[in-house]
Enzyme design. Structure first.
Site, PDB file in Angstrom:
ATOM      1  N   LYS A 158      43.265  49.288  36.860  1.00 20.39           N
ATOM      2  CA  LYS A 158      44.513  48.929  37.348  1.00 20.39           C
ATOM      3  C   LYS A 158      45.496  49.017  36.441  1.00 20.39           C
ATOM      4  O   LYS A 158      46.656  49.178  36.998  1.00 20.39           O
ATOM      5  CB  LYS A 158      43.959  47.558  37.813  1.00 20.39           C
TER       6      LYS A 158
ATOM      7  N   LYS B 222      34.739  55.273  51.501  1.00 18.52           N
ATOM      8  CA  LYS B 222      34.315  54.057  52.212  1.00 18.52           C
ATOM      9  C   LYS B 222      35.558  53.421  52.820  1.00 18.52           C
ATOM     10  O   LYS B 222      36.711  53.441  52.092  1.00 18.52           O
ATOM     11  CB  LYS B 222      33.712  53.299  51.001  1.00 18.52           C
TER      12      LYS B 222
ATOM     13  N   LYS C  63      40.522  48.489  52.190  1.00 20.19           N
ATOM     14  CA  LYS C  63      41.870  47.512  52.344  1.00 20.19           C
ATOM     15  C   LYS C  63      42.791  48.509  51.877  1.00 20.19           C
ATOM     16  O   LYS C  63      43.878  48.707  52.575  1.00 20.19           O
ATOM     17  CB  LYS C  63      41.509  46.292  51.818  1.00 20.19           C
TER      18      LYS C  63
END
Ligand code: TRP
Length: 335
Positions: free
Chosen positions: A118, A201, A204
């Site tokens: 991140k 996969k 979101k």
């Protein structure tokens, strides 16, 4: 929640209020969780403090919290077996996190893969420190409630190991304060792939960039039909086996929802044009989501009542959290 003294294993689960839940979340995790919820003493924590660690929009955070709580309740999570509450409603989470941070070497945090991923692309001058200490807050969440099991995906395994390392460090130094949790890596659920790209996969973050990627639990029937109509298949004119990844994903969604065996589904669709398969998958998904959407709307029609439910769950859990915090505070010299 289970009665005091009940011997069911305590499960703690943290969910980020960062946008709607999709079909992959539902078929891969929530649905199985609803089915098995009476085996555990469940705590579902909406982790609003974690949601602040990356840039976010403060004006929609409360809405996202309500949305997530209502979706879980509508999906069948029962307050008889589970407490659903908001992390920031119990200040002990932040308070324990600070103490644990003082006992966690920085090197442990800098090694976290999720942090590196991140933060990696951005300069350290821009990333908030919350991103680095994120897993310590997660450890506090888990350790406050004498948690036995933490259901997480493979990507969170390292954070659970870190939680154990921090807990053990405190226990070794001060005696038995924390219960050691185990990760419960979920494999049982269906693995649902993106509709636009069946190699990845359903996620979101990918859905934000490509709206056709995922079906959301609150999508209208019309939207669901359109998304399936555009789902990627392959160059074949009709369903044939072995099926390609896109077709297999549609079949897997259908099979999971209808509770059918592979052989049955193969027989049902062999030789059928893709339009028939897509239409039937869409019908099955619409039918499965309809009662959830109806309950969702009923719950969201009274937000103050929903907020009172979340607050009262926090009130019921506070004594447990505060008792753990007090044990730690006594050990480290704060009481
Ligand atoms: N880090 C978790 C995730 O991104 C969310 C989380 C926060 C969590 N606290 C937790 C998960 C405690 C399990 C237990 O999915």
């Amino acid at each position: 929640m289970a009665a005091p003294g009940a011997s069911k294993p305590r499960v703690f689960s943290g969910i980020q209020p960062s946008g709607g839940l999709h079909l992959g979340n539902y078929l891969g995790a929530i649905r199985n969780w609803v089915r098995d919820q009476d085996k555990y003493d469940n705590i579902f924590c909406i982790v609003d403090l974690h949601a602040m660690t990356l840039p976010y929009d403060p004006s929609v955070l409360q809405e996202r919290i309500l949305d997530l709580a209502a979706t879980y309740l509508a999906a069948g999570i029962s307050e008889q077996h589970a407490a659903i509450f908001v992390q920031s409603h119990i200040p002990a989470h932040s308070e324990l996190a600070w103490v644990l941070e003082c006992y966690t070497p920085m090197g442990w945090l800098e090694r976290m893969v999720a942090f590196k991923e991140k933060a990696g692309r951005q300069s350290h001058e821009r990333v908030g420190s919350g991103l680095l200490v994120y897993p310590v807050l997660q450890a506090a969440d888990i350790l406050l409630y004498d948690t036995n099991l933490v259901p997480v995906g493979e990507d969170q395994r390292q954070h659970i190991e870190l939680t154990r390392d921090i807990g053990q460090r405190i226990n070794q130094r001060f005696g038995p304060i924390f219960t050691m949790p185990d990760a419960l890596i979920q494999k049982a659920g269906a693995r649902i792939m993106g509709l636009d790209n069946p190699e990845t996969k359903m996620s979101k973050s990918l859905a934000i960039k490509a709206p056709g990627h995922a079906i959301f639990m609150l999508d209208s029937p019309d939207t669901i039909r359109k998304k399936f109509a555009r789902a990627q298949t392959d160059a074949e004119p009709a369903v044939r086996f072995p099926a390609g990844a896109g077709v297999a994903n549609l079949l897997e969604i259908y099979r999971t929802i209808c509770g059918k065996e592979w052989a049955e589904v193969e027989q049902e669709f062999a030789g059928k044009p893709y339009s028939v398969l897509k239409g039937r998958v869409a019908d099955a998904v619409i039918e499965a989501l309809a009662p959830i959407q109806e309950r969702y709307r009923a719950i969201r029609s009274d937000d103050p009542a929903l907020m009172r439910r979340l607050r009262s769950a926090a009130d019921r859990l506070s004594p447990t959290a505060n008792a753990t915090l007090a044990r730690v505070q006594r050990a480290v010299g704060l009481r």
